[in-house]
Design an enzyme around this catalytic site. Structure first.
Site, PDB file in Angstrom:
ATOM      1  N   GLY A 211       0.614  -1.169   0.054  1.00  0.00           N
ATOM      2  CA  GLY A 211      -0.021  -0.007  -0.007  1.00  0.00           C
ATOM      3  C   GLY A 211       0.767   1.241  -0.026  1.00  0.00           C
ATOM      4  O   GLY A 211       0.272   2.318   0.505  1.00  0.00           O
TER       5      GLY A 211
ATOM      6  N   SER B 216       1.851   3.110  -2.390  1.00  0.00           N
ATOM      7  CA  SER B 216       1.521   3.965  -3.520  1.00  0.00           C
ATOM      8  C   SER B 216       0.924   5.387  -2.953  1.00  0.00           C
ATOM      9  O   SER B 216       0.546   6.255  -3.728  1.00  0.00           O
ATOM     10  CB  SER B 216       0.796   3.317  -4.769  1.00  0.00           C
ATOM     11  OG  SER B 216      -0.381   2.964  -4.061  1.00  0.00           O
TER      12      SER B 216
ATOM     13  N   ASP C 118      -1.184  -7.938  -5.270  1.00  0.00           N
ATOM     14  CA  ASP C 118      -2.254  -7.920  -4.685  1.00  0.00           C
ATOM     15  C   ASP C 118      -2.104  -8.679  -3.543  1.00  0.00           C
ATOM     16  O   ASP C 118      -1.835  -9.995  -3.129  1.00  0.00           O
ATOM     17  CB  ASP C 118      -3.496  -8.690  -5.316  1.00  0.00           C
ATOM     18  CG  ASP C 118      -4.975  -8.861  -4.660  1.00  0.00           C
ATOM     19  OD1 ASP C 118      -5.080  -8.612  -3.551  1.00  0.00           O
ATOM     20  OD2 ASP C 118      -5.837  -9.049  -5.447  1.00  0.00           O
ATOM     21  N   VAL C 119      -2.281  -7.751  -2.234  1.00  0.00           N
ATOM     22  CA  VAL C 119      -1.906  -8.507  -0.981  1.00  0.00           C
ATOM     23  C   VAL C 119      -3.066  -9.703  -0.170  1.00  0.00           C
ATOM     24  O   VAL C 119      -2.281 -10.445   0.580  1.00  0.00           O
ATOM     25  CB  VAL C 119      -1.679  -7.575   0.271  1.00  0.00           C
ATOM     26  CG1 VAL C 119      -0.488  -6.693  -0.123  1.00  0.00           C
ATOM     27  CG2 VAL C 119      -3.025  -6.676   0.597  1.00  0.00           C
TER      28      VAL C 119
ATOM     29  N   SER D  32      -5.539  -0.310  13.363  1.00  0.00           N
ATOM     30  CA  SER D  32      -6.179   1.028  13.539  1.00  0.00           C
ATOM     31  C   SER D  32      -6.645   1.188  14.919  1.00  0.00           C
ATOM     32  O   SER D  32      -6.521   0.048  15.775  1.00  0.00           O
ATOM     33  CB  SER D  32      -7.438   0.829  12.598  1.00  0.00           C
ATOM     34  OG  SER D  32      -8.141   1.759  12.779  1.00  0.00           O
TER      35      SER D  32
ATOM     36  N   TYR E  96     -14.442  -3.790   8.752  1.00  0.00           N
ATOM     37  CA  TYR E  96     -12.975  -3.176   8.980  1.00  0.00           C
ATOM     38  C   TYR E  96     -12.684  -3.239  10.547  1.00  0.00           C
ATOM     39  O   TYR E  96     -11.402  -3.731  10.737  1.00  0.00           O
ATOM     40  CB  TYR E  96     -13.273  -1.820   8.870  1.00  0.00           C
ATOM     41  CG  TYR E  96     -11.908  -0.841   8.780  1.00  0.00           C
ATOM     42  CD1 TYR E  96     -10.824  -1.022   7.806  1.00  0.00           C
ATOM     43  CD2 TYR E  96     -11.764   0.118  10.129  1.00  0.00           C
ATOM     44  CE1 TYR E  96      -9.736  -0.456   8.095  1.00  0.00           C
ATOM     45  CE2 TYR E  96     -10.775   0.779   9.932  1.00  0.00           C
ATOM     46  CZ  TYR E  96      -9.500   0.523   9.112  1.00  0.00           C
ATOM     47  OH  TYR E  96      -8.508   1.328   9.115  1.00  0.00           O
TER      48      TYR E  96
ATOM     49  N   ALA F 179     -13.382  -5.549  12.557  1.00  0.00           N
ATOM     50  CA  ALA F 179     -13.056  -6.896  13.015  1.00  0.00           C
ATOM     51  C   ALA F 179     -11.753  -7.203  12.170  1.00  0.00           C
ATOM     52  O   ALA F 179     -10.901  -8.200  12.845  1.00  0.00           O
ATOM     53  CB  ALA F 179     -13.937  -7.754  12.555  1.00  0.00           C
TER      54      ALA F 179
ATOM     55  N   LYS G  40      -9.334  -5.413  11.848  1.00  0.00           N
ATOM     56  CA  LYS G  40      -8.078  -4.631  12.480  1.00  0.00           C
ATOM     57  C   LYS G  40      -7.958  -5.283  13.812  1.00  0.00           C
ATOM     58  O   LYS G  40      -6.543  -5.315  14.509  1.00  0.00           O
ATOM     59  CB  LYS G  40      -8.555  -3.120  12.553  1.00  0.00           C
ATOM     60  CG  LYS G  40      -8.418  -2.429  11.136  1.00  0.00           C
ATOM     61  CD  LYS G  40      -7.104  -2.386  10.575  1.00  0.00           C
ATOM     62  CE  LYS G  40      -6.852  -2.150   9.118  1.00  0.00           C
ATOM     63  NZ  LYS G  40      -5.489  -2.092   8.525  1.00  0.00           N
TER      64      LYS G  40
ATOM     65  N   ILE H 195      -6.043   9.755  10.019  1.00  0.00           N
ATOM     66  CA  ILE H 195      -4.676  10.163   9.161  1.00  0.00           C
ATOM     67  C   ILE H 195      -5.113  10.585   7.995  1.00  0.00           C
ATOM     68  O   ILE H 195      -5.980  10.079   7.327  1.00  0.00           O
ATOM     69  CB  ILE H 195      -3.562   9.146   9.156  1.00  0.00           C
ATOM     70  CG1 ILE H 195      -3.448   8.218  10.307  1.00  0.00           C
ATOM     71  CG2 ILE H 195      -2.300   9.581   8.585  1.00  0.00           C
ATOM     72  CD1 ILE H 195      -2.788   9.130  11.537  1.00  0.00           C
TER      73      ILE H 195
HETATM   74  P1  NAP Z   1      -5.586   4.559   1.168  1.00  0.00           P
HETATM   75  O1  NAP Z   1      -5.040   5.992   0.961  1.00  0.00           O
HETATM   76  O2  NAP Z   1      -6.781   4.305   0.454  1.00  0.00           O
HETATM   77  O3  NAP Z   1      -4.417   3.652   0.436  1.00  0.00           O
HETATM   78  C1  NAP Z   1      -4.530   2.500   0.492  1.00  0.00           C
HETATM   79  C2  NAP Z   1      -3.211   1.624  -0.397  1.00  0.00           C
HETATM   80  O4  NAP Z   1      -3.371   0.231  -0.040  1.00  0.00           O
HETATM   81  C3  NAP Z   1      -3.137   2.168  -1.623  1.00  0.00           C
HETATM   82  O5  NAP Z   1      -1.685   2.048  -1.805  1.00  0.00           O
HETATM   83  C4  NAP Z   1      -3.633   0.970  -2.401  1.00  0.00           C
HETATM   84  O6  NAP Z   1      -3.209   0.809  -3.666  1.00  0.00           O
HETATM   85  C5  NAP Z   1      -3.374  -0.362  -1.487  1.00  0.00           C
HETATM   86  N1  NAP Z   1      -4.261  -1.464  -1.431  1.00  0.00           N
HETATM   87  C6  NAP Z   1      -5.290  -1.535  -1.351  1.00  0.00           C
HETATM   88  N2  NAP Z   1      -5.891  -2.810  -1.514  1.00  0.00           N
HETATM   89  C7  NAP Z   1      -4.868  -3.647  -1.709  1.00  0.00           C
HETATM   90  C8  NAP Z   1      -4.584  -4.983  -2.316  1.00  0.00           C
HETATM   91  N3  NAP Z   1      -5.588  -5.801  -2.197  1.00  0.00           N
HETATM   92  N4  NAP Z   1      -3.354  -5.247  -2.684  1.00  0.00           N
HETATM   93  C9  NAP Z   1      -2.518  -4.385  -2.592  1.00  0.00           C
HETATM   94  N5  NAP Z   1      -2.397  -3.125  -2.075  1.00  0.00           N
HETATM   95  C10 NAP Z   1      -3.689  -2.805  -1.911  1.00  0.00           C
HETATM   96  O7  NAP Z   1      -5.571   3.887   2.554  1.00  0.00           O
HETATM   97  P2  NAP Z   1      -4.656   4.593   3.996  1.00  0.00           P
HETATM   98  O8  NAP Z   1      -5.667   5.740   4.463  1.00  0.00           O
HETATM   99  O9  NAP Z   1      -3.326   5.158   3.647  1.00  0.00           O
HETATM  100  O10 NAP Z   1      -4.630   3.268   4.770  1.00  0.00           O
HETATM  101  C11 NAP Z   1      -3.465   2.464   4.867  1.00  0.00           C
HETATM  102  C12 NAP Z   1      -3.558   1.540   5.946  1.00  0.00           C
HETATM  103  O11 NAP Z   1      -3.539   2.336   7.022  1.00  0.00           O
HETATM  104  C13 NAP Z   1      -4.795   0.736   6.019  1.00  0.00           C
HETATM  105  O12 NAP Z   1      -4.685  -0.855   6.386  1.00  0.00           O
HETATM  106  C14 NAP Z   1      -5.759   1.342   6.841  1.00  0.00           C
HETATM  107  O13 NAP Z   1      -6.867   0.282   7.155  1.00  0.00           O
HETATM  108  C15 NAP Z   1      -4.983   1.986   7.879  1.00  0.00           C
HETATM  109  N6  NAP Z   1      -5.620   3.020   8.554  1.00  0.00           N
HETATM  110  C16 NAP Z   1      -5.687   4.316   7.956  1.00  0.00           C
HETATM  111  C17 NAP Z   1      -6.390   5.122   8.737  1.00  0.00           C
HETATM  112  C18 NAP Z   1      -6.430   6.547   8.198  1.00  0.00           C
HETATM  113  O14 NAP Z   1      -6.963   7.475   8.980  1.00  0.00           O
HETATM  114  N7  NAP Z   1      -6.155   6.792   7.026  1.00  0.00           N
HETATM  115  C19 NAP Z   1      -6.497   5.036  10.018  1.00  0.00           C
HETATM  116  C20 NAP Z   1      -6.165   4.014  10.882  1.00  0.00           C
HETATM  117  C21 NAP Z   1      -5.664   2.663  10.069  1.00  0.00           C
HETATM  118  P3  NAP Z   1      -4.134   0.029  -4.836  1.00  0.00           P
HETATM  119  O15 NAP Z   1      -5.532   0.392  -4.631  1.00  0.00           O
HETATM  120  O16 NAP Z   1      -3.653   0.557  -5.939  1.00  0.00           O
HETATM  121  O17 NAP Z   1      -3.986  -1.366  -4.546  1.00  0.00           O
END
Ligand code: NAP
Length: 259
Positions: free
Chosen positions: A14, A16, A64-65, A143, A157, A159, A161, A190
């Site tokens: 993730g 990117s 794809d993870v 999370s 989600y 569950a 995490k 974030i």
């Molecule tokens: P984001 O901006 O939507 O980015 C998600 C990233 O994961 C992208 O690079 C996406 O790229 C990749 N991804 C999604 N599904 C994938 C798959 N099946 N295989 C490979 N890559 C995949 O999300 P984010 O907010 O940065 O969140 C990142 C992590 O932090 C997640 O685990 C999320 O649960 C956690 N988190 C986020 C927050 C927050 O406030 N943002 C809070 C708590 C936890 P592609 O779609 O191109 O694959």
């Protein structure tokens, strides 16, 4: 000052976008060799190019993870490109917001596969490399949602995490045999592409409910991941770090208004 992680080989799933991109930037700025993994090639290649333009060593691997063959390929590609593997940041995740009454069972399965099964696959794929290297580090992005808090629409989600943290406990024991630590960062809200999709009202309400009065920056999570990956954190395993600007602390809305 942490011991340098220069030239260590690091995968950021993730990487990117959003938090993963922030983790990748923090590690690359410290001189680590960073493999960005995601499904989308355009954003992934652009993120790697940005790191290279800033003087870092970086590459992109489509992955794809939730798919075992794809995760194995990611690890093999990284070892070929960088001569080994030292750190796996299993960060990729998805957070569609759907109340249970409206949720198709398939959506539940997809979220579990992307967020929870992926943690197992990413760790499993690294074990032979870590064994060869005599050690390694895993950092999960969990999370606060699930393990600590709840939010309508995120039953799957939350569950997934919480499941990551259940996985963490046994993984920490099994990985200790290989001199590998595994820990989890638990972000609050974030500011990322994914969070932006939830709308400005959501972002404003969240910022107002955080004692530090702002959403987190992706590098706030990157710095926590860097610490878990450092030599100095070598005796910490099976643990979590909440990085949320104090969001889970207030007892009530009044408590926040008192500040
Ligand atoms: P984001 O901006 O939507 O980015 C998600 C990233 O994961 C992208 O690079 C996406 O790229 C990749 N991804 C999604 N599904 C994938 C798959 N099946 N295989 C490979 N890559 C995949 O999300 P984010 O907010 O940065 O969140 C990142 C992590 O932090 C997640 O685990 C999320 O649960 C956690 N988190 C986020 C927050 C927050 O406030 N943002 C809070 C708590 C936890 P592609 O779609 O191109 O694959």
């Amino acid at each position: 000052m942490l011991t340098s992680i220069k030239d260590r080989s690091v995968i950021v799933t993730g990487g990117s976008k959003g938090i993963g991109k922030g983790i990748a930037q923090v590690f690359a700025a410290q001189g680590a060799k960073v493999m960005i993994a995601a499904r989308g090639e355009v954003a992934g290649a652009a993120a790697a190019a940005e790191l290279q333009a800033a003087g870092g060593t970086a590459d992109f691997c489509r992955c794809d993870v939730s798919d075992w063959d794809s995760v194995q390929h990611l690890v093999d590609r990284t070892v070929d490109a960088f001569g080994g593997l030292d750190v796996m940041c299993a960060n990729a995740g998805a957070f569609p917001q759907t109340k249970m009454i409206d949720m198709d069972p398939e959506e539940w399965d997809d979220v579990m596969a992307t967020n929870l099964k992926s943690a197992f696959l990413c760790v499993k794929a690294c074990i032979p490399q870590f064994d060869k290297a005599g050690g390694g580090r895993v950092v999960l992005t969990s999370s606060i949602t699930g393990p600590v808090t709840g939010y309508p629409g995120w039953s799957h989600y939350g569950a997934s995490k919480s499941g990551q943290l259940g996985f963490l406990k046994t993984a920490c024991m099994e990985l200790s045999k290989y001199n590998v630590t595994i820990n989890a960062v638990m972000p609050g809200n974030i500011y990322t592409e994914g969070l932006k999709d939830l709308g400005q009202d959501y972002l404003n309400t969240m910022a107002a409910s955080i004692p530090l009065k702002r959403l987190g920056d992706v590098k706030d999570i990157g710095n926590a991941a860097l610490f878990f990956a450092s030599d100095e954190a070598g005796y910490i395993t099976g643990q979590t770090m909440v990085v949320d600007g104090g969001q889970i602390i207030p007892e009530s809305l009044e408590a926040i208004e008192e500040i």
